[in-house]
Design an enzyme around this catalytic site. Structure first.
Site, mmCIF file in Angstrom:
data_model
loop_
_atom_site.group_PDB
_atom_site.id
_atom_site.type_symbol
_atom_site.label_atom_id
_atom_site.label_comp_id
_atom_site.label_asym_id
_atom_site.label_seq_id
_atom_site.Cartn_x
_atom_site.Cartn_y
_atom_site.Cartn_z
ATOM 1 N N LYS A 80 0.859 -1.201 0.000
ATOM 2 C CA LYS A 80 0.000 0.000 0.000
ATOM 3 C C LYS A 80 0.884 1.236 0.000
ATOM 4 C CE LYS A 80 -3.937 2.031 2.512
ATOM 5 N NZ LYS A 80 -4.900 1.893 3.630
ATOM 6 N N SER A 160 -9.875 2.371 2.564
ATOM 7 C CA SER A 160 -8.935 2.998 1.649
ATOM 8 C C SER A 160 -8.014 2.012 0.935
ATOM 9 C CB SER A 160 -8.077 3.996 2.432
ATOM 10 O OG SER A 160 -7.300 3.324 3.410
ATOM 11 N N SER A 184 -10.343 0.244 6.904
ATOM 12 C CA SER A 184 -9.743 0.217 5.570
ATOM 13 C C SER A 184 -9.073 -1.082 5.153
ATOM 14 C CB SER A 184 -8.739 1.356 5.425
ATOM 15 O OG SER A 184 -9.425 2.542 5.156
HETATM 16 N N1 GLN Z 1 -13.475 4.915 5.623
HETATM 17 C C1 GLN Z 1 -12.836 5.367 6.817
HETATM 18 C C2 GLN Z 1 -12.398 6.800 6.656
HETATM 19 O O1 GLN Z 1 -12.596 7.343 5.614
HETATM 20 C C3 GLN Z 1 -11.719 4.459 7.190
HETATM 21 C C4 GLN Z 1 -10.422 4.799 6.572
HETATM 22 C C5 GLN Z 1 -9.296 3.952 7.061
HETATM 23 O O2 GLN Z 1 -9.498 2.983 7.784
HETATM 24 N N2 GLN Z 1 -8.096 4.349 6.672
HETATM 25 O O3 GLN Z 1 -11.893 7.394 7.566
#
Ligand code: GLN
Length: 494
Positions: A80, A160, A184
């Site tokens: 990532k 994400s 995410s």
């Molecule tokens: N969807 C969540 C956010 O936008 C989680 C993001 C994450 O876990 N990095 O904050």
């Protein structure tokens, strides 16, 4: 040599160790799959085929020399693009970091290379890991390899870690790293029919991982099955003196102790997660999961997590607050982009760089975060959110006096179409309703594929465990995996 890209971590390592195929053959096969899919799926921000080959050559040479091989030997993975990789552009999918080549390697990625893994490339993500669909990336969104039947509308791969979920599910990589701040790892895994675990907060070092919300950020593996996740998590985890929140505990032998036998275990079903208007397919999959764990020998217990309904608002105060502070460092002085208008002063440079470098969702979070931390509103929002966070954590502590693990859906729906929710941030945030409570409490939580909904799209089940009990989470997930018999995969159209 066909089918190498169908293999996961355990099978690749075994084949390499047994001399059935070489690590170089594996890397070559995955490099080709990555290249073929890049235009259609946009899973990677940069590809590094030479890195994958270099690591593979080392593994092949070590094997020939009779040297011991690591637990990830010969396994090429996607990284990532939130993990700093030495000499390889690291952007967090933001323009503000475009061209940034770290002079250091994140602890987690270094551990994976030390275990014999190689890097296929840096995976696309929501910008600074803020999002649930990959649409906030400055490098274009990832497209899920999944499609609805007779419909070519591009679907969200989740976020994400959407580049990670896409790469693993489309067979561009046997596994990938993810990070999970509020879901995410779990939500993209659920959207694409793969497995992923967010360990206990502090298990994996955050050193060298671009910070979003430091009290929540946690790295973890995304792979094709539970065993592969266990192997990879063992390689990623461990105490790191460079991260002050790193857990100073030995890494358990999760893989050796995997067992899908749930006899004597109690599984909690939180009644507050059965939301009004819950998608019937999500509800049915949850019921299937309950039946599977019963079949594995577990006792099912109805539990209450009374503060669940406050988890989303609490998360969307705390995460932006921490983000606004963490992202203050991108000022045009130290990293990547610098926008210095003619005759401008220092303040103008900060403003111009940040205006040009951050995407709209990142700016929204910085503004929310700055607001809730401002002198006038700190107590009303931030302090209050911290108190509620403690109550949410206490709900879990109480529940875990009664049960060993908790079973819940991972996300309220299957993958939605790209563009479907991007106009309304609140609707997008609602996607995290089942994932943020465990994040706020710092608990290990895993998503495993459990079935397909009426549209033929994957749904995931989430297992949440006690702090430090990744083993309990992995074992319950294995019990689900053994019974779900999930073999569906996206039909190749790219
Ligand atoms: N969807 C969540 C956010 O936008 C989680 C993001 C994450 O876990 N990095 O904050």
């Amino acid at each position: 040599m066909t089918g190498l890209t169908d293999l996961g971590i355990a099978a690749i390592r075994k084949g390499v160790v047994d001399g059935e195929f070489s690590a170089t053959e594996v890397a070559t096969a995955f490099n080709a799959a990555v290249a073929e899919a890049q235009v259609a799926l946009n899973a990677f921000i940069v590809t590094t085929p030479e890195k994958a080959l270099e690591a593979a050559a080392k593994v092949d040479a070590d094997r020939a020399a009779g040297k011991p091989l690591g637990t990830m030997a010969g396994v090429p993975i996607g990284m990532k693009d939130l993990f700093a990789t030495h000499g390889v552009q690291t952007t967090a999918a933001s323009k503000i970091l475009e061209g940034f080549k770290p002079q250091y390697e994140s602890t987690v990625s270094q551990k994976l290379w030390d275990a014999g893994a190689g890097m296929l490339g840096k995976l696309n993500l929501d910008q600074f890991a803020m999002g649930s669909s990959n649409e906030t990336s400055a490098f274009g969104n990832v497209v899920s390899p999944w499609r609805r039947p007779n419909d070519t509308a591009p679907l969200a791969p989740g976020g994400s870690s959407g580049g990670s979920s896409t790469a693993v599910s489309a067979r561009l990589a046997p596994a990938a790293t993810g990070t999970d701040t509020g879901g995410s790892i779990r939500q993209p895994a659920a959207f694409t029919g793969i497995s992923g675990i967010k360990p206990t907060y502090g298990r994996c070092s955050r050193w060298g991982v671009v910070a979003f919300a430091s009290s929540l950020d946690q790295a973890g593996p995304m792979a094709r099955d539970v065993t592969d996740c266990a192997i990879m998590l063992e390689a990623m985890a461990g105490f790191d003196p460079k991260d002050s929140t790193s857990l100073n505990l030995p890494v358990p032998e999760w893989t050796a102790n995997l067992s899908g036998d749930m006899k004597g275990k109690k599984v909690g079903i939180p009644r507050e997660y059965r939301l009004d208007g819950i998608d019937p397919d999500v509800a049915k999959t949850w019921d299937d999961g309950i039946a599977w764990l019963k079949d594995a020998g577990a006792e099912i217990v109805d539990i209450s997590l009374p503060h669940t309904k406050y988890a989303l608002p609490t998360y969307y105060i705390i995460a932006p607050a921490e983000a606004s502070s963490n992202l203050a460092r991108y000022d045009g002085v130290r990293y990547g982009l610098r926008d210095l208008p003619d005759g401008a002063g220092l303040q103008d440079m900060y403003a111009a760089t940040r205006a040009a470098g951050f995407g709209p969702e990142v700016k929204r979070r910085i503004m929310i975060g700055t607001y809730v931390l401002s002198a006038g509103f700190y107590d009303a929002y931030y302090t209050q959110a911290q108190k509620v966070r403690a109550l949410i954590a206490r709900d879990f502590t109480e529940a875990f006096k009664l049960v060993d693990v908790i079973l819940a859906p991972t996300a309220p729906s299957s993958a939605f179409a790209l563009g479907e929710k991007s106009a309304d941030p609140l609707e997008m945030y609602l996607n995290d309703v089942f994932s943020v409570p465990a994040s706020l409490a710092g608990l290990p939580a895993m998503s495993v594929p459990a079935g397909l909904d009426r549209l033929g799209l994957p749904l995931g089940l989430q297992v949440i465990g006690k702090a430090f009990d990744e083993q309990g989470v992995l074992n319950a997930s294995l019990a689900l995996e053994q019974r779900a018999q999930f073999t569906a995969r996206p039909a190749k159209w790219w």
